[in-house]
Motif scaffolding. Structure first.
Motif, PDB file in Angstrom:
ATOM      1  N   SER A   1       3.408  10.040  -1.807  1.00 37.15           N
ATOM      2  CA  SER A   1       2.893   9.603  -0.507  1.00 37.15           C
ATOM      3  C   SER A   1       2.926  10.806   0.402  1.00 37.15           C
ATOM      4  O   SER A   1       3.970  11.291   0.756  1.00 37.15           O
ATOM      5  CB  SER A   1       3.787   8.517   0.061  1.00 37.15           C
TER       6      SER A   1
ATOM      7  N   ARG B   1       5.104   2.869  -0.588  1.00 40.06           N
ATOM      8  CA  ARG B   1       5.408   4.094  -1.356  1.00 40.06           C
ATOM      9  C   ARG B   1       6.166   5.079  -0.463  1.00 40.06           C
ATOM     10  O   ARG B   1       7.146   5.681  -0.852  1.00 40.06           O
ATOM     11  CB  ARG B   1       4.071   4.681  -1.818  1.00 40.06           C
ATOM     12  N   ARG B   2       5.693   5.229   0.749  1.00 36.75           N
ATOM     13  CA  ARG B   2       6.293   6.134   1.735  1.00 36.75           C
ATOM     14  C   ARG B   2       7.755   5.734   1.992  1.00 36.75           C
ATOM     15  O   ARG B   2       8.650   6.569   2.006  1.00 36.75           O
ATOM     16  CB  ARG B   2       5.483   6.033   3.035  1.00 36.75           C
TER      17      ARG B   2
ATOM     18  N   GLU C   1      21.308  12.721  -2.777  1.00 43.64           N
ATOM     19  CA  GLU C   1      20.696  11.509  -3.317  1.00 43.64           C
ATOM     20  C   GLU C   1      19.230  11.405  -2.916  1.00 43.64           C
ATOM     21  O   GLU C   1      18.358  11.159  -3.736  1.00 43.64           O
ATOM     22  CB  GLU C   1      21.476  10.289  -2.835  1.00 43.64           C
ATOM     23  N   ARG C   2      18.981  11.631  -1.639  1.00 44.10           N
ATOM     24  CA  ARG C   2      17.598  11.533  -1.202  1.00 44.10           C
ATOM     25  C   ARG C   2      16.738  12.654  -1.787  1.00 44.10           C
ATOM     26  O   ARG C   2      15.584  12.453  -2.139  1.00 44.10           O
ATOM     27  CB  ARG C   2      17.515  11.563   0.327  1.00 44.10           C
TER      28      ARG C   2
ATOM     29  N   SER D   1       0.815  -1.220   0.000  1.00 44.34           N
ATOM     30  CA  SER D   1       0.000   0.000   0.000  1.00 44.34           C
ATOM     31  C   SER D   1       0.842   1.260   0.000  1.00 44.34           C
ATOM     32  O   SER D   1       1.998   1.280  -0.387  1.00 44.34           O
ATOM     33  CB  SER D   1      -0.890  -0.005   1.231  1.00 44.34           C
ATOM     34  N   THR D   2       0.249   2.323   0.454  1.00 48.59           N
ATOM     35  CA  THR D   2       0.917   3.614   0.529  1.00 48.59           C
ATOM     36  C   THR D   2       2.119   3.575   1.468  1.00 48.59           C
ATOM     37  O   THR D   2       3.026   4.377   1.339  1.00 48.59           O
ATOM     38  CB  THR D   2      -0.054   4.702   1.022  1.00 48.59           C
TER      39      THR D   2
ATOM     40  N   TYR E   1       9.700   3.916   0.092  1.00 46.12           N
ATOM     41  CA  TYR E   1      10.466   4.167  -1.141  1.00 46.12           C
ATOM     42  C   TYR E   1      10.864   5.637  -1.227  1.00 46.12           C
ATOM     43  O   TYR E   1      11.978   5.975  -1.591  1.00 46.12           O
ATOM     44  CB  TYR E   1       9.632   3.802  -2.376  1.00 46.12           C
ATOM     45  N   ASP E   2       9.912   6.508  -0.899  1.00 48.25           N
ATOM     46  CA  ASP E   2      10.178   7.946  -0.993  1.00 48.25           C
ATOM     47  C   ASP E   2      11.224   8.402   0.008  1.00 48.25           C
ATOM     48  O   ASP E   2      11.858   9.437  -0.164  1.00 48.25           O
ATOM     49  CB  ASP E   2       8.892   8.748  -0.812  1.00 48.25           C
TER      50      ASP E   2
ATOM     51  N   ILE F   1      16.928   8.697   9.500  1.00 43.66           N
ATOM     52  CA  ILE F   1      15.477   8.713   9.623  1.00 43.66           C
ATOM     53  C   ILE F   1      15.053   7.787  10.763  1.00 43.66           C
ATOM     54  O   ILE F   1      15.754   6.847  11.105  1.00 43.66           O
ATOM     55  CB  ILE F   1      14.783   8.243   8.326  1.00 43.66           C
TER      56      ILE F   1
ATOM     57  N   ARG G   1      21.119   6.518   2.625  1.00 45.57           N
ATOM     58  CA  ARG G   1      21.477   7.550   1.642  1.00 45.57           C
ATOM     59  C   ARG G   1      21.905   8.842   2.336  1.00 45.57           C
ATOM     60  O   ARG G   1      21.423   9.931   2.038  1.00 45.57           O
ATOM     61  CB  ARG G   1      20.316   7.833   0.686  1.00 45.57           C
ATOM     62  N   SER G   2      22.746   8.719   3.317  1.00 48.50           N
ATOM     63  CA  SER G   2      23.346   9.812   4.093  1.00 48.50           C
ATOM     64  C   SER G   2      22.356  10.647   4.913  1.00 48.50           C
ATOM     65  O   SER G   2      22.721  11.666   5.478  1.00 48.50           O
ATOM     66  CB  SER G   2      24.252  10.702   3.238  1.00 48.50           C
ATOM     67  N   ALA G   3      21.119  10.224   5.001  1.00 47.07           N
ATOM     68  CA  ALA G   3      20.176  10.918   5.876  1.00 47.07           C
ATOM     69  C   ALA G   3      19.788   9.975   7.012  1.00 47.07           C
ATOM     70  O   ALA G   3      19.747   8.760   6.830  1.00 47.07           O
ATOM     71  CB  ALA G   3      18.941  11.325   5.092  1.00 47.07           C
TER      72      ALA G   3
ATOM     73  N   TYR H   1       8.787  15.065   0.985  1.00 47.52           N
ATOM     74  CA  TYR H   1       9.733  14.117   0.401  1.00 47.52           C
ATOM     75  C   TYR H   1       9.268  13.625  -0.953  1.00 47.52           C
ATOM     76  O   TYR H   1      10.035  13.085  -1.722  1.00 47.52           O
ATOM     77  CB  TYR H   1       9.914  12.911   1.334  1.00 47.52           C
ATOM     78  N   SER H   2       7.987  13.821  -1.213  1.00 47.50           N
ATOM     79  CA  SER H   2       7.421  13.159  -2.384  1.00 47.50           C
ATOM     80  C   SER H   2       6.117  13.814  -2.784  1.00 47.50           C
ATOM     81  O   SER H   2       5.410  14.384  -1.960  1.00 47.50           O
ATOM     82  CB  SER H   2       7.166  11.697  -2.025  1.00 47.50           C
TER      83      SER H   2
ATOM     84  N   ARG I   1      22.593  16.007   1.260  1.00 46.80           N
ATOM     85  CA  ARG I   1      21.775  14.790   1.150  1.00 46.80           C
ATOM     86  C   ARG I   1      21.149  14.734  -0.230  1.00 46.80           C
ATOM     87  O   ARG I   1      19.959  14.512  -0.400  1.00 46.80           O
ATOM     88  CB  ARG I   1      20.664  14.799   2.203  1.00 46.80           C
TER      89      ARG I   1
ATOM     90  N   ASN J   1      14.886  12.438  -5.394  1.00 44.14           N
ATOM     91  CA  ASN J   1      13.586  11.789  -5.578  1.00 44.14           C
ATOM     92  C   ASN J   1      12.513  12.824  -5.903  1.00 44.14           C
ATOM     93  O   ASN J   1      11.817  12.722  -6.912  1.00 44.14           O
ATOM     94  CB  ASN J   1      13.225  11.021  -4.297  1.00 44.14           C
TER      95      ASN J   1
END
Ligand code: GTP
Ligand code: MG
Lengths: 73, 275
Positions: B97, A25-26, B127-128, A21-22, A28-29, A59, A55-57, B93-94, B125, B131
């Motif tokens: 979503s 997607r979340r 790369e991120r 689901s979403t 992935y984003d 979360i 990816r260097s962030a 971010y997008s 940052r 998107n």
């Protein structure tokens, strides 16, 4: 294994995200896509959420989210 | 609000090395009869409001954590005789979503029909951040990438080949350290070039090779344009429907899709005045 099993300080590679689901997607984003290295950098005092570097962030993911993510060490 | 009207040449926060040849006048909240609308989009905490404040002379809330800007804020400036309305958006971010704050940004980028979309990216940052850049380039070729926090990147021994990036993305890329005003002049120049059509972008696009998908998208998009009165980015909406995006399906069922355009007012200003 799933990401929630990854130990502090260890890095693994994402192989897939289970949810359709979403929520997928979340993730992935946020850059959590197959082939991406992800590191467990910091547990929170209560063990949930956990901070990951991707990816260097950095979360924060809740345990239910981490359980959706398949990784390989 | 005339206190906010000041020319950038007098701006004390600029590094001494910047020479402003462009004629910028910060107009604060005096938003009337603009020639162009410019949106500031980007991931959370990348310096969108810092840039907004630099260009308008306003004082949007700035701070070092994500999610400070939660609604749309608008201001204005003039540049070389043209008037620009500048829209500061919540970080996202997008476009796919989205949380509630992020929907405000998504709706404006998709349906607010900005003449130029400035995508503020964090150089540390990258790369991120790419998107969102690619998602925005999928729907518009009138975009500029502001590669902000370049001072932080340098501190971390990161260098970004902005020429290669601009070539690959097909849109102007402007390195900036917005907090000290570095790159503001170059950003204004890029905004002007794109707004006036002097620069025509050839953005990087993801291609959908399958003909069946292409037919489905076009059929749906056509119906959407009829149902929603020339809805901008109908192809994008069609793709989301095919994907089963619950947000978008809901917006269609409740007929709230694209409502930014229909409202036409300045919700953020109306709200802040009402408070
Ligand atoms: N070092 C450095 N810091 C910057 C720069 N631009 C902005 N900042 C700082 O970065 C932080 C975030 O800036 P904001 O302008 O609030 O970012 P934003 O994108 O509007 O953030 P949200 O509204 O939360 O999405 C603040 O602490 C700024 O002072 C820059 O070029 N260099
Ligand atoms: Mg902001």
């Amino acid at each position: 294994m799933t990401l929630d099993k990854l130990k502090m300080g260890r890095t693994a590679v994402v192989t897939g995200v289970r949810n359709q689901s979403t929520e997928r997607r979340r993730l992935y984003d946020l850059g959590i896509t197959p082939g991406t290295p992800i590191e467990n950098v910091m547990p929170s005092p209560l063990g949930d959420p956990i901070a990951y570097r991707v990816r260097s962030a950095v979360i924060a993911l809740r345990r239910e989210q981490a359980q959706l993510i398949d990784v390989e060490e | 609000m005339s206190a906010h009207a000041e020319t950038l040449n007098q701006c004390g926060s600029c590094a001494s090395s910047c020479h402003h040849t462009a004629q910028l006048t910060k107009l604060g909240l005096k938003i009337r009869n603009w020639d162009y609308t410019v949106a500031l989009a980007g991931n959370p905490n990348t310096g969108k409001s810092t840039i907004f404040n630099q260009l308008t002379g306003l004082h949007q809330h700035v701070g070092n954590w994500a999610g400070k800007t939660v609604t749309r804020a608008e201001g204005a400036f003039t540049l070389n005789g043209k008037k620009y309305k500048l829209v500061d958006l919540p970080g996202t971010y997008s476009l796919l979503s989205t949380s509630v704050d992020e929907e405000i940004a998504r709706d404006f980028v998709l349906f607010g029909q900005p003449d130029v979309t400035v995508i503020v990216a964090d150089a540390t940052r990258l790369e991120r951040n790419l998107n969102l850049v690619l998602q925005v380039l999928e729907i518009t070729d009138r975009a500029v990438v502001a590669l902000n926090l370049i001072d932080e990147a340098e501190r971390n021994n990161l260098t970004v080949d902005e020429r290669a990036l601009a070539r690959d993305l097909g849109v102007p890329v402007v390195p900036m350290a917005a907090r000290r005003g570095a790159g503001v002049k170059e950003l204004l120049n890029a905004i002007e070039m794109v707004a006036s059509g002097q620069f025509s972008a050839r953005p990087h696009r993801i291609k959908y090779a399958d003909e069946r998908l292409e037919t489905a998208v076009e059929t749906l998009a056509e119906q959407l344009r009829v149902e929603f009165d020339n809805l901008p980015n109908a192809r994008w909406v069609a793709l989301r429907l095919l994907e089963g995006d619950e947000n978008i399906i809901n917006a269609i069922e409740t007929r709230t899709l694209g409502k930014v355009k229909e409202a036409g007012a300045f919700p953020s200003l109306v709200e802040s005045e009402a408070r």
